[in-house]
Design a protein around this motif. Structure first.
Motif, PDB file in Angstrom:
ATOM      1  N   THR A  30      30.853  42.048  43.166  1.00  9.90           N
ATOM      2  CA  THR A  30      32.039  41.197  43.124  1.00  9.90           C
ATOM      3  C   THR A  30      33.263  42.016  42.747  1.00  9.90           C
ATOM      4  O   THR A  30      33.152  43.140  42.243  1.00  9.90           O
ATOM      5  N   PHE A  31      34.442  41.452  42.984  1.00  9.63           N
ATOM      6  CA  PHE A  31      35.707  42.135  42.728  1.00  9.63           C
ATOM      7  C   PHE A  31      36.588  41.216  41.879  1.00  9.63           C
ATOM      8  O   PHE A  31      36.627  39.995  42.091  1.00  9.63           O
ATOM      9  N   GLY A  32      37.305  41.797  40.934  1.00  7.53           N
ATOM     10  CA  GLY A  32      38.180  41.006  40.082  1.00  7.53           C
ATOM     11  C   GLY A  32      39.389  40.469  40.835  1.00  7.53           C
ATOM     12  O   GLY A  32      39.882  41.105  41.769  1.00  7.53           O
ATOM     13  N   ARG A  33      39.852  39.286  40.403  1.00  4.83           N
ATOM     14  CA  ARG A  33      41.044  38.670  40.994  1.00  4.83           C
ATOM     15  C   ARG A  33      42.238  38.893  40.067  1.00  4.83           C
ATOM     16  O   ARG A  33      42.110  38.839  38.842  1.00  4.83           O
ATOM     17  N   PRO A  34      43.431  39.104  40.648  1.00 12.25           N
ATOM     18  CA  PRO A  34      44.622  39.303  39.813  1.00 12.25           C
ATOM     19  C   PRO A  34      44.945  38.087  38.938  1.00 12.25           C
ATOM     20  O   PRO A  34      45.403  38.225  37.811  1.00 12.25           O
ATOM     21  N   SER A  35      44.718  36.897  39.467  1.00  9.30           N
ATOM     22  CA  SER A  35      45.007  35.669  38.728  1.00  9.30           C
ATOM     23  C   SER A  35      44.229  34.532  39.387  1.00  9.30           C
ATOM     24  O   SER A  35      43.589  34.709  40.426  1.00  9.30           O
ATOM     25  N   LEU A  36      44.316  33.355  38.778  1.00  2.49           N
ATOM     26  CA  LEU A  36      43.643  32.199  39.352  1.00  2.49           C
ATOM     27  C   LEU A  36      44.201  31.862  40.725  1.00  2.49           C
ATOM     28  O   LEU A  36      43.474  31.409  41.609  1.00  2.49           O
ATOM     29  N   GLU A  37      45.470  32.097  40.902  1.00  2.00           N
ATOM     30  CA  GLU A  37      46.142  31.721  42.157  1.00  2.00           C
ATOM     31  C   GLU A  37      46.037  32.792  43.240  1.00  2.00           C
ATOM     32  O   GLU A  37      46.389  32.542  44.390  1.00  2.00           O
ATOM     33  N   GLU A  38      45.568  33.980  42.905  1.00  3.90           N
ATOM     34  CA  GLU A  38      45.556  35.091  43.851  1.00  3.90           C
ATOM     35  C   GLU A  38      44.153  35.680  43.978  1.00  3.90           C
ATOM     36  O   GLU A  38      43.343  35.576  43.059  1.00  3.90           O
ATOM     37  N   ARG A  39      43.909  36.305  45.128  1.00  6.52           N
ATOM     38  CA  ARG A  39      42.701  37.116  45.276  1.00  6.52           C
ATOM     39  C   ARG A  39      43.022  38.301  46.167  1.00  6.52           C
ATOM     40  O   ARG A  39      43.927  38.237  47.023  1.00  6.52           O
ATOM     41  N   ASN A  40      42.294  39.369  45.984  1.00  2.00           N
ATOM     42  CA  ASN A  40      42.491  40.561  46.798  1.00  2.00           C
ATOM     43  C   ASN A  40      41.778  40.399  48.143  1.00  2.00           C
ATOM     44  O   ASN A  40      41.109  39.389  48.391  1.00  2.00           O
ATOM     45  N   ASP A  41      41.925  41.388  49.004  1.00  4.10           N
ATOM     46  CA  ASP A  41      41.239  41.338  50.293  1.00  4.10           C
ATOM     47  C   ASP A  41      39.728  41.253  50.098  1.00  4.10           C
ATOM     48  O   ASP A  41      39.025  40.640  50.902  1.00  4.10           O
ATOM     49  N   TYR A  42      39.225  41.884  49.049  1.00  4.37           N
ATOM     50  CA  TYR A  42      37.799  41.846  48.756  1.00  4.37           C
ATOM     51  C   TYR A  42      37.569  41.068  47.459  1.00  4.37           C
ATOM     52  O   TYR A  42      38.247  41.303  46.457  1.00  4.37           O
TER      53      TYR A  42
END
Length: 380
Positions: A30-42
């Motif tokens: 899994t990959f960490g997300r910047p915030s609840l409202e955002e996610r990275n490409d992976y």
């Protein structure tokens, strides 16, 4: 760019953060997300992983396609390709196909309500005769396994497009170095990356390549939903294999042709099947749609199963194994190994007889391989 340049560079630029020349192995689930409202490409490796993306991009480019999708095995890739089907649809397949493909058609698709009819691989007219109003997919191998029969891909693709049918080509035996079915009009190309693309007998994998956006969306959605994805380490191994694909395929072909010519003259051999020989009934077709003839040779022995058993058990360099396409030379009895679970009647219908021996010619010295075959043939 030329094939070998694409295999080494495209989709595999140095890592922007570290400068690593080799694509990093992103061994993470899994990959960490910047915030609840955002996610990275992976965000989850079943859906996407940077190492897998590099492999998929390179595979697409090598097949001159738009989209590549990687899977955990060759049969997983085939299962993804047949997701274009629904109950009530009909498939026309070449008669001579890999045993795993046949099992998918008969043991998985038929209970779903998808029927398959088998045509003569070498005759486009046979495929035309098998087409029904409900035919949705034509499936071929060219060259086929194990009889090395060819199908005129250009002619069959024209037939398929005229009838509104999808044409899928298993290109495992030829590899994209020697044949590009999409350029010949096919809609889908399937590979067992376990074989020549990986090339070292150390990874299991598969891939589907297409330039059709709609087909790609169906196949990509299946990949994420079904989850039969290769791990990043497997992807990295296939990527490493691709870098030397040109060199390996040239050497496989060179040695295969050498052995095919030598075996043609041997008194214990009744037939040699290799597209690079003028004696192959489709030699001219091979020259027109392939840039090379590959590393697979099938021979028929005088003496049937006893001769086959004696030969296989007497070889020293050729390893008796159920795979192909590696640096090591491998040998198999298709009737007793790949097609062993089939009934005798079904094997006979497919001309998969006990006298057949399939050779996957590796990268050993061709003269050493010839001497190994000669000493084993002398025991018959």
């Amino acid at each position: 760019m030329h094939f070998e340049t694409i295999a080494i560079h495209d989709g595999q630029s140095p890592d922007p953060k570290t400068g690593s020349v080799s694509v990093p192995i992103f061994q993470t689930s899994t990959f960490g997300r910047p915030s609840l409202e955002e996610r990275n490409d992976y965000f989850y490796s079943r859906i996407g992983n940077p190492t897998r993306t590099a492999l998929e991009s390179t595979l697409a480019l090598l097949e001159n396609g738009k989209h590549g999708v990687a899977f955990a095995s060759g049969v997983a890739a085939m299962m993804a390709a047949v997701q274009v089907l629904k109950p009530g649809d009909h498939v026309v397949s070449g008669m001579d196909v890999y045993g795993g493909s046949y099992r998918i058609f008969e043991q998985l698709l038929r209970p779903w309500g998808v029927e398959t009819t088998y045509a003569a691989n070498e005759a486009v007219e046979s495929f035309a005769e098998c087409i029904r109003p409900e035919t949705r997919l034509i499936w071929i191998e060219s060259p086929s396994n194990p009889l090395l029969q060819l199908t005129n891909i250009r002619a069959l693709s024209n037939l398929a497009r005229e009838r509104g049918i999808i044409l899928a080509v298993d290109n495992t035996f030829a590899s994209p170095y020697f044949q590009r079915p999409l350029d010949l009009g096919a809609h889908i190309v399937v590979h067992s990356t376990t074989k020549y693309l990986g090339g070292h007998s150390d990874v299991i994998g598969g891939a589907v390549v297409t330039s059709d956006d709609e087909l790609h969306e169906t196949i990509r959605n299946y990949q994420g939903a079904a989850g039969a994805v290769p791990g990043p380490w497997d992807c990295w191994l296939v990527l490493r294999g691709l870098k030397t694909l040109k060199i390996r395929m040239e050497e496989h072909q060179k040695s295969a042709l050498h052995l095919a010519r030598a075996l043609e003259a041997h008194p214990a051999v009744s037939r040699v099947i290799y597209p690079g020989l003028p004696s192959h009934p489709q030699h001219e077709l091979a020259k027109s749609q392939m840039s090379g003839f590959g590393g697979m040779v099938t021979i028929a022995l005088k003496g049937g199963l006893p001769a086959t058993s004696k030969l296989l058990n007497s070889l020293k360099l050729f390893v008796i194994a159920d795979s192909l396409g590696g640096v090591e030379s491998l040998v198999a009895s298709p009737a007793r190994m790949t097609f062993g679970p089939l009934s005798q009647e079904e094997r006979d219908r497919r001309a998969c007889t006990d006298d057949l021996v399939r050779l996957s010619v590796g990268l050993e010295n061709a003269e050493d391989l010839e001497q190994d075959l000669l000493q084993a043939l002398a025991t018959i």
